[in-house]
Design a protein around this motif. Structure first.
Motif, short mmCIF file in Angstrom:
data_model
loop_
_atom_site.label_atom_id
_atom_site.label_comp_id
_atom_site.label_asym_id
_atom_site.label_seq_id
_atom_site.Cartn_x
_atom_site.Cartn_y
_atom_site.Cartn_z
N ILE A 20 0.82 -1.15 0.07
CA ILE A 20 0.08 -0.09 0.14
C ILE A 20 0.93 1.22 0.07
O ILE A 20 1.42 1.37 0.95
CB ILE A 20 -0.96 0.03 1.23
N GLY A 21 0.91 1.87 -1.21
CA GLY A 21 1.52 3.12 -1.36
C GLY A 21 1.26 4.36 -0.37
O GLY A 21 2.05 5.25 0.08
N VAL A 22 0.10 4.71 -0.68
CA VAL A 22 -0.70 5.75 0.13
C VAL A 22 -1.91 5.57 0.58
O VAL A 22 -2.70 4.72 0.09
CB VAL A 22 -0.77 6.93 -1.08
N ILE A 23 -2.33 5.97 1.80
CA ILE A 23 -3.68 5.90 2.39
C ILE A 23 -4.12 7.40 2.30
O ILE A 23 -3.55 8.44 2.99
CB ILE A 23 -3.52 5.37 3.75
N GLU A 24 -5.44 7.55 1.94
CA GLU A 24 -6.23 8.78 2.19
C GLU A 24 -7.35 8.78 2.97
O GLU A 24 -8.12 7.80 2.81
CB GLU A 24 -6.69 9.27 0.67
N ARG A 25 -7.16 9.49 3.93
CA ARG A 25 -8.05 9.30 5.16
C ARG A 25 -8.75 10.76 5.57
O ARG A 25 -8.01 11.32 6.22
CB ARG A 25 -7.70 8.46 6.46
N ASP A 26 -9.94 10.60 5.20
CA ASP A 26 -10.57 12.14 5.30
C ASP A 26 -9.83 13.23 4.66
O ASP A 26 -9.66 13.25 3.37
CB ASP A 26 -10.88 12.40 6.56
N GLU A 27 -9.13 14.11 5.43
CA GLU A 27 -8.56 15.21 4.82
C GLU A 27 -7.08 14.98 4.75
O GLU A 27 -5.99 15.59 4.29
CB GLU A 27 -8.60 16.42 5.42
#
Length: 446
Positions: free
Chosen positions: A183-190
């Motif tokens: 998993i390279g990036v996690i986008e969580r809310d802002e």
């Protein structure tokens, strides 16, 4: 590097914002004083209020010393004249332009080196349609980016409540689902993070993973999502984007386009062989029910009205469409639409800005895509013999904080790397990086 941007709209603003991080010498030209004031208030760059085709404005901007011209106004003609000025009067070496009219865009002689010398011309509607087509083929995804001629895809998708990885630490996930992945990036809310092994995956996270094309089905199933391509598609809006989507996909799926304008319906009927064209309002509940929205695999709202696209997508979702995709031009609507529960939200303007960014990078950058509302980037690079990466392994900690190597492409093989993998000259690397680490990553490449 001196760069002149013609056009202070959303695309010009996003590019200018990016360039402030890079320390480039930037001048932006636009006739709209309000747009220029916004940029001046937020970014430390020079602005000139003038027509984008005004030779005196180019002279004031120092065009004779410019390395690059970006023409990204809403007018194709202004963009082309700006590039012609840049070539004929100021000898600017490279010119990139946003060209929307297909009669211009597909005229290679007009745009070629002997005439306007635009390299490249970028068509936002065509690029948006390509992005939508990738989502249709991978319906569990909220975003799909192809690398190495599509052999490896970076899939962004939202973690459902019933996923086996929900609530699990990242370091335990690989053994749990018995698949090689990163998993390279996690986008969580802002917030956007490059995760470590101790980070916990949560419901609603949008995670970005590099996956070899042939393994998408098994990885998706392991993560608790289905990867069957869409076969029944409904499109709100028969404009250029709707037309391009149908033209690309009508031999692979059953497609309906609902379009209000009767003259546009005639055009679509003439130029699309297998797509069903319906004259009506694609956001009308009764029409959607009559056209069996509940049996639709993917509903795509791509009219010219952002608010309509969002509301129509929410209605289609409520009525039973398995997946909804909404296109919005206003970038501040993207997180809003996500928070309202729309699975896939695309901005043609952000897509255009992202494509342009790849031509502004140093090092052996093959392609580049901004993700997570431009807070992170995915870079595909080729390792040169000058790179400090050659001969080193990941366990040496060679990549800076907030960046991670997602995949190695070597002799047509795709390697999801572990700590012992050695980087070699001519390897192609897929690298994830947040904005604050990009300059450090670039230093490794040159």
């Amino acid at each position: 590097m001196r760069i002149i941007i013609v056009g202070a709209g959303e695309v010009g603003y996003q590019i200018a914002k990016f360039l402030t991080y890079e320390g480039a010498d930037v001048v932006i030209i636009d006739r709209d004083g309000a747009k220029l004031r916004r940029i001046s208030e937020e970014l430390d760059i020079a602005t000139i209020e003038a027509e984008g085709s005004d030779p005196s404005a180019f002279k004031e901007a120092g065009a004779d010393k410019a390395d690059l011209l970006l023409a990204v106004t809403n007018s194709d003609e202004t963009n082309m004249i700006a590039c012609l000025l840049g070539k004929a009067m100021f000898n600017i070496k490279r010119k990139i332009a946003r060209i929307r009219n297909p009669d211009y865009f597909f005229n290679k002689e007009l745009l070629g080196k002997s005439n306007l010398d635009i390299d490249p011309a970028i068509n936002p509607e065509l690029e948006a349609a390509e992005a939508v087509a990738r989502l249709i083929e991978n319906p569990f995804a909220s975003e799909v980016i192809g690398f190495e001629q599509g052999k490896i895809l970076v899939i962004g998708f939202k973690i459902p409540k019933d996923s086996p990885v929900n609530g699990k630490k990242l370091k335990s996930v690989r053994s749990l689902i018995n698949q090689e992945f990163i998993i390279g990036v996690i986008e969580r809310d802002e917030n956007v993070i490059v995760p470590s092994g101790d980070d916990i995956i949560q419901e609603g996270d949008i995670v970005y993973m590099p996956i070899p094309r042939e393994k998408i089905q098994e990885v998706a199933q392991s993560l608790g999502v289905m990867a069957t391509p869409s076969k029944k598609i409904m499109i709100l809006g028969g404009g250029r984007i709707g037309y391009y989507i149908a033209n690309k996909m009508e031999n692979k799926a059953d497609i309906k386009i609902i379009e209000k304008d009767s003259e546009r319906c005639k055009f679509l009927s003439k130029h699309l062989g297998k797509t069903l064209i319906l004259h009506g309002d694609g956001a009308d509940k009764q029409i959607l029910l009559e056209e069996n929205i509940q049996n639709t695999d993917t509903y795509i709202a791509c009219s010219n009205n952002d608010e309509l696209n969002i509301m129509a997508s929410l209605l289609a979702k409520k009525l039973g469409a398995k997946k909804v995709i909404s296109l919005v031009n206003r970038t501040d609507y993207v997180p809003l639409a996500h928070n309202l529960g729309i699975q896939s939200v695309l901005s043609p303007r952000l897509i255009t800005a992202s494509i342009i960014l790849r031509y502004l990078r140093r090092g052996e950058v093959i392609s580049l895509t901004a993700i997570a509302e431009n807070k992170a980037e995915i870079m595909e690079i080729e390792v040169s013999n000058k790179s400090s990466l050659v001969g080193r392994t990941l366990k040496e900690g060679i990549f800076p904080k907030n960046s991670i190597l997602g995949a190695i492409i070597r002799d047509d093989r795709i390697i999801i790397p572990s700590g012992d993998d050695l980087i070699r000259e001519r390897d192609k690397l897929i690298i994830f990086a947040l904005k604050d680490s990009i300059k450090e990553v670039e230093k490794l490449l040159t």
